[in-house]
Every structure is written in C-alpha cells, then in structure tokens.
Design a protein around this motif. Structure first.
Motif, PDB file in Angstrom:
ATOM      1  N   ASN A  57       0.841  -1.199   0.000  1.00 32.18           N
ATOM      2  CA  ASN A  57       0.000   0.000   0.000  1.00 32.18           C
ATOM      3  C   ASN A  57       0.879   1.254   0.000  1.00 32.18           C
ATOM      4  OD1 ASN A  57      -1.398   2.289   1.493  1.00 32.18           O
ATOM      5  ND2 ASN A  57      -3.135   0.939   1.066  1.00 32.18           N
ATOM      6  N   ARG A  58       1.922   1.257   0.798  1.00 25.88           N
ATOM      7  CA  ARG A  58       2.808   2.428   0.918  1.00 25.88           C
ATOM      8  C   ARG A  58       3.508   2.753  -0.401  1.00 25.88           C
ATOM      9  NH1 ARG A  58       8.070   3.396   1.406  1.00 25.88           N
ATOM     10  NH2 ARG A  58       8.633   1.191   1.555  1.00 25.88           N
ATOM     11  N   VAL A  59       3.991   1.742  -1.115  1.00 31.22           N
ATOM     12  CA  VAL A  59       4.781   2.003  -2.321  1.00 31.22           C
ATOM     13  C   VAL A  59       3.930   2.203  -3.572  1.00 31.22           C
ATOM     14  CG1 VAL A  59       6.792   0.811  -1.376  1.00 31.22           C
ATOM     15  CG2 VAL A  59       5.233  -0.439  -2.887  1.00 31.22           C
ATOM     16  N   LEU A  60       2.635   1.851  -3.502  1.00 29.52           N
ATOM     17  CA  LEU A  60       1.748   2.067  -4.647  1.00 29.52           C
ATOM     18  C   LEU A  60       1.211   3.496  -4.663  1.00 29.52           C
ATOM     19  CD1 LEU A  60      -0.549  -1.074  -5.015  1.00 29.52           C
ATOM     20  CD2 LEU A  60       1.029  -0.149  -6.716  1.00 29.52           C
ATOM     21  N   LYS A  61       1.111   4.052  -5.857  1.00 27.44           N
ATOM     22  CA  LYS A  61       0.440   5.338  -6.020  1.00 27.44           C
ATOM     23  C   LYS A  61      -1.044   5.148  -5.763  1.00 27.44           C
ATOM     24  CE  LYS A  61       3.702   6.874  -9.520  1.00 27.44           C
ATOM     25  NZ  LYS A  61       3.923   7.151 -10.953  1.00 27.44           N
ATOM     26  N   MET A  62      -1.742   6.219  -5.413  1.00 28.98           N
ATOM     27  CA  MET A  62      -3.189   6.142  -5.253  1.00 28.98           C
ATOM     28  C   MET A  62      -3.783   5.668  -6.572  1.00 28.98           C
ATOM     29  SD  MET A  62      -5.502   6.313  -3.011  1.00 28.98           S
ATOM     30  CE  MET A  62      -4.705   7.196  -1.689  1.00 28.98           C
ATOM     31  N   ASN A  63      -4.707   4.744  -6.506  1.00 29.28           N
ATOM     32  CA  ASN A  63      -5.337   4.076  -7.640  1.00 29.28           C
ATOM     33  C   ASN A  63      -4.392   3.130  -8.383  1.00 29.28           C
ATOM     34  OD1 ASN A  63      -6.784   7.152  -7.798  1.00 29.28           O
ATOM     35  ND2 ASN A  63      -8.056   5.370  -7.446  1.00 29.28           N
ATOM     36  N   GLY A  64      -3.208   2.875  -7.782  1.00 26.77           N
ATOM     37  CA  GLY A  64      -2.307   1.874  -8.341  1.00 26.77           C
ATOM     38  C   GLY A  64      -2.908   0.484  -8.163  1.00 26.77           C
ATOM     39  N   MET A  65      -2.436  -0.446  -8.952  1.00 23.57           N
ATOM     40  CA  MET A  65      -3.003  -1.793  -8.961  1.00 23.57           C
ATOM     41  C   MET A  65      -2.045  -2.802  -8.341  1.00 23.57           C
ATOM     42  SD  MET A  65      -5.882  -1.060 -10.246  1.00 23.57           S
ATOM     43  CE  MET A  65      -6.662  -2.599 -10.618  1.00 23.57           C
ATOM     44  N   ALA A  66      -2.610  -3.708  -7.544  1.00 22.76           N
ATOM     45  CA  ALA A  66      -1.874  -4.822  -6.955  1.00 22.76           C
ATOM     46  C   ALA A  66      -2.417  -6.108  -7.582  1.00 22.76           C
ATOM     47  CB  ALA A  66      -2.060  -4.855  -5.444  1.00 22.76           C
ATOM     48  N   ILE A  67      -1.524  -6.938  -8.092  1.00 23.06           N
ATOM     49  CA  ILE A  67      -1.917  -8.195  -8.719  1.00 23.06           C
ATOM     50  C   ILE A  67      -1.254  -9.322  -7.924  1.00 23.06           C
ATOM     51  CG2 ILE A  67      -1.913  -9.562 -10.842  1.00 23.06           C
ATOM     52  CD1 ILE A  67      -1.401  -6.794 -12.288  1.00 23.06           C
ATOM     53  N   PHE A  68      -2.074 -10.191  -7.359  1.00 26.36           N
ATOM     54  CA  PHE A  68      -1.593 -11.261  -6.495  1.00 26.36           C
ATOM     55  C   PHE A  68      -2.147 -12.602  -6.940  1.00 26.36           C
ATOM     56  CE2 PHE A  68      -0.675  -7.715  -3.871  1.00 26.36           C
ATOM     57  CZ  PHE A  68       0.171  -8.109  -2.857  1.00 26.36           C
ATOM     58  N   SER A  69      -1.422 -13.664  -6.609  1.00 34.28           N
ATOM     59  CA  SER A  69      -1.982 -15.014  -6.726  1.00 34.28           C
ATOM     60  C   SER A  69      -1.573 -15.789  -5.483  1.00 34.28           C
ATOM     61  CB  SER A  69      -1.500 -15.724  -7.995  1.00 34.28           C
ATOM     62  OG  SER A  69      -0.153 -16.116  -7.872  1.00 34.28           O
ATOM     63  N   THR A  70      -2.409 -16.748  -5.108  1.00 36.36           N
ATOM     64  CA  THR A  70      -2.155 -17.584  -3.930  1.00 36.36           C
ATOM     65  C   THR A  70      -3.043 -18.820  -4.036  1.00 36.36           C
ATOM     66  OG1 THR A  70      -1.963 -17.543  -1.513  1.00 36.36           O
ATOM     67  CG2 THR A  70      -3.875 -16.430  -2.452  1.00 36.36           C
ATOM     68  N   PRO A  71      -2.660 -19.939  -3.419  1.00 35.45           N
ATOM     69  CA  PRO A  71      -3.516 -21.128  -3.491  1.00 35.45           C
ATOM     70  C   PRO A  71      -4.900 -20.891  -2.884  1.00 35.45           C
ATOM     71  CG  PRO A  71      -1.343 -21.727  -2.710  1.00 35.45           C
ATOM     72  CD  PRO A  71      -1.399 -20.222  -2.729  1.00 35.45           C
ATOM     73  N   ASN A  72      -5.871 -21.595  -3.419  1.00 35.34           N
ATOM     74  CA  ASN A  72      -7.250 -21.526  -2.949  1.00 35.34           C
ATOM     75  C   ASN A  72      -7.482 -22.632  -1.923  1.00 35.34           C
ATOM     76  OD1 ASN A  72     -10.020 -21.540  -2.600  1.00 35.34           O
ATOM     77  ND2 ASN A  72     -10.509 -21.899  -4.748  1.00 35.34           N
ATOM     78  N   ALA A  73      -7.778 -22.266  -0.699  1.00 37.91           N
ATOM     79  CA  ALA A  73      -8.014 -23.239   0.374  1.00 37.91           C
ATOM     80  C   ALA A  73      -9.250 -24.085   0.119  1.00 37.91           C
ATOM     81  CB  ALA A  73      -8.150 -22.520   1.718  1.00 37.91           C
ATOM     82  N   GLN A  74     -10.158 -23.621  -0.733  1.00 37.05           N
ATOM     83  CA  GLN A  74     -11.407 -24.325  -1.000  1.00 37.05           C
ATOM     84  C   GLN A  74     -11.452 -24.916  -2.398  1.00 37.05           C
ATOM     85  OE1 GLN A  74     -13.635 -20.741  -0.142  1.00 37.05           O
ATOM     86  NE2 GLN A  74     -14.499 -21.715   1.676  1.00 37.05           N
ATOM     87  N   CYS A  75     -10.294 -25.214  -2.971  1.00 35.23           N
ATOM     88  CA  CYS A  75     -10.255 -25.730  -4.338  1.00 35.23           C
ATOM     89  C   CYS A  75     -10.801 -27.154  -4.409  1.00 35.23           C
ATOM     90  CB  CYS A  75      -8.836 -25.671  -4.894  1.00 35.23           C
ATOM     91  SG  CYS A  75      -7.679 -26.803  -4.118  1.00 35.23           S
ATOM     92  N   ALA A  76     -11.082 -27.601  -5.614  1.00 44.91           N
ATOM     93  CA  ALA A  76     -11.613 -28.947  -5.820  1.00 44.91           C
ATOM     94  C   ALA A  76     -10.663 -30.009  -5.298  1.00 44.91           C
ATOM     95  CB  ALA A  76     -11.898 -29.171  -7.299  1.00 44.91           C
ATOM     96  N   ASP A  77      -9.364 -29.781  -5.437  1.00 43.70           N
ATOM     97  CA  ASP A  77      -8.373 -30.734  -4.933  1.00 43.70           C
ATOM     98  C   ASP A  77      -8.495 -30.898  -3.421  1.00 43.70           C
ATOM     99  OD1 ASP A  77      -5.996 -32.423  -5.144  1.00 43.70           O
ATOM    100  OD2 ASP A  77      -4.921 -30.743  -4.224  1.00 43.70           O
ATOM    101  N   ALA A  78      -8.693 -29.787  -2.684  1.00 49.59           N
ATOM    102  CA  ALA A  78      -8.854 -29.855  -1.225  1.00 49.59           C
ATOM    103  C   ALA A  78     -10.128 -30.617  -0.860  1.00 49.59           C
ATOM    104  CB  ALA A  78      -8.883 -28.448  -0.623  1.00 49.59           C
TER     105      ALA A  78
END
Length: 186
Positions: A57-78
């Motif tokens: 949040n600190r290093v992003l400009k206002m209205n800057g975009m954050a793009i993240f990925s992470t495993p889904n705890a509720q995925c079909a595999d789980a």
C-alpha cells in the motif's frame, strides 16, 4: 527484484534484494509504483501478510493496482482430499522440517482474502479462481457433489474451485496501521 536504473546499452537492470517481507520495509519510496505484483507468496508468511500488504500500500500510487496469486483453500483438490479422508492441504510439496516450519502456514478462502485486501486500503477489482492444469475426474466428481449438496440444502457454499486465486486490487486509501481481519481466524 527491484529496478535499479539503466545498465549496459541503456537497458534497465534488476537488483535482487534479499529482504524479510514479514519484517522489513520494501526498498522503494512512498507512492513510487503504478503496479505491484506478488505471485504464490501470501501463503508462506509465518506471521501473516499484513505488514507486507501495508508496505505494498505504501509504495503504490493512489489508484495503483496490486496483482496477487495464492492457493485456494477451498479448491476442488482440497475437497477431493477431504472425501478421501486426507487433510485438505497435504501435498508432496509440503515439508515437515520443524526448524523451517510448514511450507504453507495458511491458505486462504475467498472471504479471508477479500477482508485482508479491503482492510488494508484496497478495493477488489477482479477476483477469480483458476486451474493451470485440467481437473481430475475425482475433482470433477467432488464439485458435482458440492454443487448438488448446495442446491438441495439452499446453502451458500463456495463456487470457486480453481487451485489458484488471482486477485486484482486497486489502492483506494493510505494505510499505516496493522490490521488483522477476524476472518483469518474463523
């Protein structure tokens, strides 16, 4: 890595900085970036990603975009693993070296990630679960069972069964205080 300025032949160089994302500040100025990305990292934080999200949040400009990925705890595999009598997040990629700790101390459900980003100054713009590999027949069967169960009992069970969450969030406010959504402990 972090851009370090012009290199040979005027090309941009990258300086790889070794930092502790749970404790250290990012070596960037306030509101320096238009876009920040972080792939398959949030699930590795032993003490939680809140400090890191404050830094993003600190290093992003206002209205800057954050793009993240992470495993889904509720995925079909789980879900398939639960039906098979296994822990939903056991995987051959985990290790049990107690000196290091668990590889993924926490994988997230949709509501947890939504709360985490919203409470740290971001507005979710796109939030999907995806698979990079085809679903197995067992996973497809589990999804069908869950959807049938949800319909028969009028439940609001999750509908995102992909293995990976992809989140695109816009910075909408400055945050400086550590916040921890209660949904992380539900």
């Amino acid at each position: 890595g972090f851009a370090d300025g012009p290199g040979l032949n005027g090309e941009q160089t990258i300086n790889i900085a070794g930092i502790d994302l749970e404790r250290d500040s990012l070596p960037l100025a306030r509101e320096e970036l238009d876009v920040a990305s972080c792939f398959e990292t949030l699930e590795h934080f032993k003490f939680g990603p809140q400090k890191f999200l404050i830094e993003v949040n600190r290093v992003l400009k206002m209205n800057g975009m954050a793009i993240f990925s992470t495993p889904n705890a509720q995925c079909a595999d789980a879900v398939a693993k639960i039906f098979e009598g296994q822990h939903p997040h056991e995987s051959q990629f985990y290790h049990y070296d107690f000196d290091v700790g668990r590889m993924h101390p926490l994988e997230y459900a949709w509501g947890q990630l939504f709360d985490l980003f919203e409470m740290n100054g971001f507005k979710i713009r796109n939030f999907i679960s995806i698979n990079f590999a085809p679903l197995t027949p067992n996973e497809i069967e589990c999804i069908e069972i869950m959807c049938s169960y949800r319909t028969r009992h009028s439940l609001s069970l999750g509908k995102h069964f992909g293995r990976t969450w992809v989140i695109v969030a816009e910075k909408t406010s400055n945050i400086s205080d550590f916040t921890c959504p209660s949904s992380l402990f539900a």
